[in-house]
Design a protein around this motif. Structure first.
Motif, PDB file in Angstrom:
ATOM      1  N   VAL A  61       0.840  -1.206   0.000  1.00 19.39           N
ATOM      2  CA  VAL A  61       0.000   0.000   0.000  1.00 19.39           C
ATOM      3  C   VAL A  61       0.872   1.251   0.000  1.00 19.39           C
ATOM      4  CG1 VAL A  61      -1.689   1.335   1.331  1.00 19.39           C
ATOM      5  CG2 VAL A  61      -1.955  -1.138   1.107  1.00 19.39           C
ATOM      6  N   LEU A  64       2.348   1.728  -3.390  1.00 20.48           N
ATOM      7  CA  LEU A  64       1.323   2.225  -4.300  1.00 20.48           C
ATOM      8  C   LEU A  64       1.103   3.728  -4.096  1.00 20.48           C
ATOM      9  CD1 LEU A  64      -0.680   1.159  -6.477  1.00 20.48           C
ATOM     10  CD2 LEU A  64      -2.395   1.028  -4.660  1.00 20.48           C
ATOM     11  N   TRP A  73       2.804  -4.199  -6.706  1.00 17.50           N
ATOM     12  CA  TRP A  73       2.198  -5.459  -7.135  1.00 17.50           C
ATOM     13  C   TRP A  73       3.049  -6.665  -6.740  1.00 17.50           C
ATOM     14  CZ3 TRP A  73      -2.587  -6.428  -8.315  1.00 17.50           C
ATOM     15  CH2 TRP A  73      -3.402  -5.404  -8.815  1.00 17.50           C
ATOM     16  N   LEU A  76       2.536  -7.149  -3.006  1.00 14.56           N
ATOM     17  CA  LEU A  76       1.192  -7.682  -2.777  1.00 14.56           C
ATOM     18  C   LEU A  76       1.137  -9.164  -3.128  1.00 14.56           C
ATOM     19  CD1 LEU A  76      -1.767  -7.184  -1.998  1.00 14.56           C
ATOM     20  CD2 LEU A  76      -2.225  -6.619  -4.396  1.00 14.56           C
ATOM     21  N   PHE A  93      -6.562  -2.333  -5.774  1.00 14.20           N
ATOM     22  CA  PHE A  93      -5.301  -1.882  -6.367  1.00 14.20           C
ATOM     23  C   PHE A  93      -5.498  -1.500  -7.836  1.00 14.20           C
ATOM     24  CE2 PHE A  93      -1.245  -2.747  -3.891  1.00 14.20           C
ATOM     25  CZ  PHE A  93      -1.876  -2.672  -2.654  1.00 14.20           C
ATOM     26  N   LYS A  96      -7.405   1.630  -7.910  1.00 12.67           N
ATOM     27  CA  LYS A  96      -6.707   2.686  -7.156  1.00 12.67           C
ATOM     28  C   LYS A  96      -7.655   3.446  -6.231  1.00 12.67           C
ATOM     29  CE  LYS A  96      -3.140   3.273 -10.669  1.00 12.67           C
ATOM     30  NZ  LYS A  96      -2.457   4.193 -11.609  1.00 12.67           N
TER      31      LYS A  96
END
Length: 206
Positions: A61, A64, A73, A76, A93, A96
């Motif tokens: 997070v 991102l 990614w 994650l 994700f 967004k």
């Protein structure tokens, strides 16, 4: 030490995210997670590896938020590789969306698990980092706290009896949901009280 290391990584991730999004609430968010009795018991005491997946999730997070999409990614994917629960973050994700949507996605994931099996106390470790990201949502934090207390109470029945007879299992299945209902009733009563107090204040100042 392994679990403690990821516990610290999750805390660091929460603070970094909040400093990027709402620096004034960073300390509150850290307290909600790091000093949370359920999180401490289920990670630092019991050693459940659920803190590993949320540590990776918080890092993802933060990446991102820093516009480092590819890295986000990858991390994650590591989180999902630990346990599939954070796969519910994938749509968020992609779109967004904000942290409230991330929390909603994780709540849906927990609900999906609850439909198939008993909700165990350490499952709330999945949610608390995301709850910590929305510290100003009083109702959410309060309800999660009361629900977590209900989950921790399930240990009390076992400690008192020393085994898991049928009646203990039945009580343990219902305790979290009873606490959830109690939380909803409490929030409803408080909202009504605040509403009446506000109306009374308006009437007296006219």
């Amino acid at each position: 030490l392994f679990i403690a290391g990821f516990f610290i990584l999750a805390c660091v991730g929460i603070v970094r995210i909040m400093k990027h999004n709402d620096a004034t609430s960073a300390a509150r968010s850290l307290v909600l997670f790091a000093l949370n009795p359920l999180v401490i018991i289920e990670t630092l005491v019991s050693g459940h590896n659920d803190v590993v997946l949320v540590a990776f999730a918080m890092t993802a997070v933060w990446l991102l938020a820093q516009k480092r999409v590819l890295g986000a990614w990858w991390v994650l994917a590591l989180s999902i590789g630990m346990k599939l629960m954070t796969i519910f973050l994938v749509p968020v994700f992609i779109l967004k969306k904000n942290y409230s949507w991330m929390l909603l996605a994780m709540v849906i994931g927990l609900a999906a698990v609850a439909l198939r099996r008993e909700v165990l106390p350490w499952y709330m470790v999945w949610l608390w980092p995301f709850i910590a990201l929305v510290p100003r949502k009083y109702a959410v934090v309060t309800l999660a706290g009361i629900f977590s207390f209900g989950l921790l109470l399930t240990y009390a029945t076992y400690l008192y009896v020393g085994s898991y007879p049928t009646w203990v299992v039945t009580i343990n299945r219902w305790l979290p949901y009873i606490s959830l209902v109690v939380g909803l009733i409490y929030l409803s009563i408080k909202r009504i009280w605040l509403y009446r107090r506000s109306n009374h204040f308006r009437s007296t100042t006219r």
